[in-house]
Motif scaffolding. Structure first.
Motif, short mmCIF file in Angstrom:
data_model
loop_
_atom_site.label_atom_id
_atom_site.label_comp_id
_atom_site.label_asym_id
_atom_site.label_seq_id
_atom_site.Cartn_x
_atom_site.Cartn_y
_atom_site.Cartn_z
N VAL A 36 0.87 -1.17 0.00
CA VAL A 36 0.00 0.00 0.00
C VAL A 36 0.91 1.22 0.00
O VAL A 36 1.79 1.35 0.86
CB VAL A 36 -0.93 0.03 1.23
N MET A 48 -6.28 2.25 3.13
CA MET A 48 -7.04 1.63 2.05
C MET A 48 -7.90 0.52 2.63
O MET A 48 -7.48 -0.19 3.54
CB MET A 48 -6.07 1.05 1.02
N LEU A 50 -9.97 -2.83 1.35
CA LEU A 50 -10.19 -3.74 0.23
C LEU A 50 -11.37 -4.64 0.52
O LEU A 50 -11.43 -5.29 1.56
CB LEU A 50 -8.95 -4.62 0.01
N HIS A 81 -3.63 -12.62 -1.04
CA HIS A 81 -4.12 -11.25 -1.17
C HIS A 81 -4.85 -10.88 0.10
O HIS A 81 -5.69 -11.64 0.59
CB HIS A 81 -5.06 -11.13 -2.37
N ILE A 92 0.19 -5.98 0.60
CA ILE A 92 -1.20 -6.23 0.22
C ILE A 92 -1.34 -7.53 -0.58
O ILE A 92 -2.36 -8.21 -0.49
CB ILE A 92 -1.74 -5.02 -0.57
N TRP A 123 -12.20 -4.73 -4.75
CA TRP A 123 -12.55 -3.31 -4.84
C TRP A 123 -11.76 -2.57 -3.79
O TRP A 123 -11.77 -2.93 -2.61
CB TRP A 123 -14.05 -3.12 -4.64
N LYS A 124 -11.06 -1.52 -4.23
CA LYS A 124 -10.19 -0.75 -3.34
C LYS A 124 -10.79 0.63 -3.11
O LYS A 124 -11.12 1.34 -4.06
CB LYS A 124 -8.80 -0.59 -3.96
N GLN A 125 -10.85 1.00 -1.84
CA GLN A 125 -11.27 2.35 -1.49
C GLN A 125 -10.15 2.98 -0.68
O GLN A 125 -9.77 2.48 0.38
CB GLN A 125 -12.56 2.34 -0.67
N GLU A 126 -9.59 4.07 -1.22
CA GLU A 126 -8.53 4.79 -0.52
C GLU A 126 -9.12 5.85 0.38
O GLU A 126 -10.13 6.46 0.04
CB GLU A 126 -7.60 5.45 -1.53
N TRP A 134 -12.99 5.56 -4.48
CA TRP A 134 -12.81 4.24 -5.07
C TRP A 134 -11.71 4.31 -6.11
O TRP A 134 -11.59 5.29 -6.84
CB TRP A 134 -14.11 3.75 -5.71
#
Length: 151
Positions: A36, A48, A50, A81, A92, A123-126, A134
């Motif tokens: 990350v 982040m 996930l 993962h 990550i 799906w990654k959200q920072e 997203w």
């Protein structure tokens, strides 16, 4: 082949060493570790999150791994993962390939990462100074994966 999707942190060095420990026929063990970052596309990243679709994610990763094993003479293949909340600097993803010869390990590892970035349901959200956002897929990732369709 070993596929893991988990919340828990992992030790990349231990993962790489385990690739070789199981088989003295391994001439090359290659490990890719994704971390990350604290920035993305010019914006600060404080963390982040996930998400994934349980069951579907593992199935997609197993399909990618099976295709890699068909294309190259691998002795071992590992995909690990993480999901959940992650902080900058944390590992990550780990993709490990082991083969009798280095080129197969390099090519298979590249293939798995290229397909993982484009075909695995994560799906990654920072989290940043402007709030959560997203992460969209990149054209460069799609281009990298397409090179294997021609091979």
């Amino acid at each position: 082949m070993r596929i893991r999707v988990q919340v828990e942190a992992f030790d990349p060095g231990a993962e790489l060493n385990a690739l070789h420990a199981a088989n003295v026929g391994v001439g090359a063990a290659l490990g890719f570790v994704g971390y990350v970052r604290d920035f993305n596309e010019g914006q600060d990243v404080a963390g982040m999150f996930l998400e994934h679709y349980p069951g579907m994610t593992e199935k997609a990763l197993a399909k990618i791994a099976a295709e890699a094993e068909q294309r190259w003479p691998l002795l071992r293949l590992e995909i690990l993962h993480r999901i959940g909340q992650l902080q900058p600097g944390e590992p990550i993803v780990f993709v490990g390939t082991a083969s009798a010869h280095r080129q197969a390990a390099f090519d298979a590892c590249n293939f798995v990462m290229d397909y993982l970035k484009t075909r695995a349901p994560f799906w990654k959200q920072e989290q940043g100074g402007d709030g959560p956002r997203w992460v969209e897929g990149r054209c460069s990732d799609k281009d990298a994966a397409q090179r294997w369709d021609k091979a």
